[in-house]
Design an enzyme around this catalytic site. Structure first.
Site, short mmCIF file in Angstrom:
data_model
loop_
_atom_site.label_atom_id
_atom_site.label_comp_id
_atom_site.label_asym_id
_atom_site.label_seq_id
_atom_site.Cartn_x
_atom_site.Cartn_y
_atom_site.Cartn_z
N CYS A 1 38.34 43.22 36.67
CA CYS A 1 38.60 43.17 38.42
C CYS A 1 37.33 43.05 38.81
CB CYS A 1 38.67 45.14 38.39
SG CYS A 1 38.72 45.69 39.91
N TYR B 1 46.87 39.13 46.91
CA TYR B 1 46.01 39.81 46.80
C TYR B 1 47.16 40.38 45.21
CZ TYR B 1 44.29 43.99 43.46
OH TYR B 1 44.65 44.99 42.53
N GLU C 1 40.71 36.64 38.95
CA GLU C 1 40.04 37.09 40.47
C GLU C 1 38.26 37.28 39.58
OE1 GLU C 1 40.20 41.62 40.62
OE2 GLU C 1 42.22 41.32 40.87
N ASP D 1 42.71 47.25 32.22
CA ASP D 1 43.10 46.36 33.36
C ASP D 1 43.79 44.70 32.25
OD1 ASP D 1 42.39 47.63 35.21
OD2 ASP D 1 40.90 46.45 35.13
N TYR E 1 41.99 39.04 35.04
CA TYR E 1 41.73 39.79 34.60
C TYR E 1 40.27 38.76 32.97
CZ TYR E 1 43.81 42.98 37.28
OH TYR E 1 44.18 43.86 38.18
N CYS F 1 35.54 51.09 39.18
CA CYS F 1 35.38 50.60 38.66
C CYS F 1 35.66 49.94 37.14
CB CYS F 1 33.62 50.68 38.42
SG CYS F 1 32.47 49.63 37.82
N CYS G 1 21.89 39.94 25.41
CA CYS G 1 21.92 38.00 25.36
C CYS G 1 20.68 37.73 25.23
CB CYS G 1 23.40 38.08 26.31
SG CYS G 1 23.10 36.40 26.60
#
Length: 221
Positions: free
Chosen positions: A58, A89, A101, A136, A141, A204, A213
């Site tokens: 998202c 959208y 997205e 999602d 996504y 969120c 990482c």
């Protein structure tokens, strides 16, 4: 029930060209300025700045992550990597445009490096989930890095390989992130731009793997 099942299956697979929605010839309306920085959303951007593009689920939470990063000049959310020109959208949510997205990130390389942005990208989401991110679900996504130039592409590939090694040590699955030269970016509607600045308690879905990482060091030649 068959129709519902069919639609859910389509959202987990990118559409074929003959399945894609037609879209439109003109861009959809969007905001003129960034809600937080008040800088122009579409440019022109100051000389010396560079552009990056990331998809990590998202785009509401993903955009906030980058606009809060020192050295990022402006951000915008939109759609990329699909076939439908100038999608809305609602159209992307059907899974029949092929778009992800994404967040467009305009940054000052003298302040924040592309490698740093890659590290933020990898650690902020789970890049092993295919056509979803957490709850999602759907092609919009998917995890993606769209690169501008050979240097960004090489850096993205190197960072993916390094992160894959770290994930493997942690017992996690294979990275499914799409890495490709940047396609056309379509700005999302005004209400989606800087959504979490306008709606601080809005949704969120960002959730990383908990695996750090380590970006590989470049070898000087």
């Amino acid at each position: 029930m068959f129709f519902l099942s069919d639609m859910l299956n389509k959202k987990l697979q990118l559409p074929k060209s003959n399945e894609a929605l037609p879209g439109r010839s003109q861009p959809i309306p969007t905001a003129a300025k960034h809600h937080v920085s008040k800088r122009t959303l579409k440019g022109p951007y100051p000389e010396g700045l560079e552009t990056a593009m990331f998809g990590l689920g998202c785009f509401w939470g993903a955009e906030r992550l980058f606009w809060q990063t020192d050295g990022v000049w402006v951000t915008a959310v939109g759609y990329a990597g699909g076939m439908t020109p100038n999608p809305t959208y609602q159209e992307t949510c059907t899974g029949l445009t092929g778009h992800a997205e994404v967040v467009l990130v305009v940054f000052d390389p003298a302040v924040v490096s592309y490698d740093t942005l890659l590290k933020i990208f990898w650690e902020a989401h789970d890049p092993t989930q295919g056509m979803r991110q957490g709850n999602d679900v759907g092609t919009t996504y998917r995890s993606a890095i769209y690169t501008f130039g050979e240097a960004q592409y090489d850096a993205a590939i190197a960072s993916r390989d390094a992160y894959q090694a770290s994930l493997q040590k942690a017992g996690m699955s294979k990275i499914t992130t799409e890495i490709a030269p940047a396609p056309e970016f379509y700005f999302a509607e005004a209400e989606h731009q800087q959504y979490l600045a306008k709606n601080p308690y809005g949704y969120c879905g960002l959730k990383g793997t908990g695996v750090s990482c380590a970006i590989p060091q470049k070898v000087e030649v």
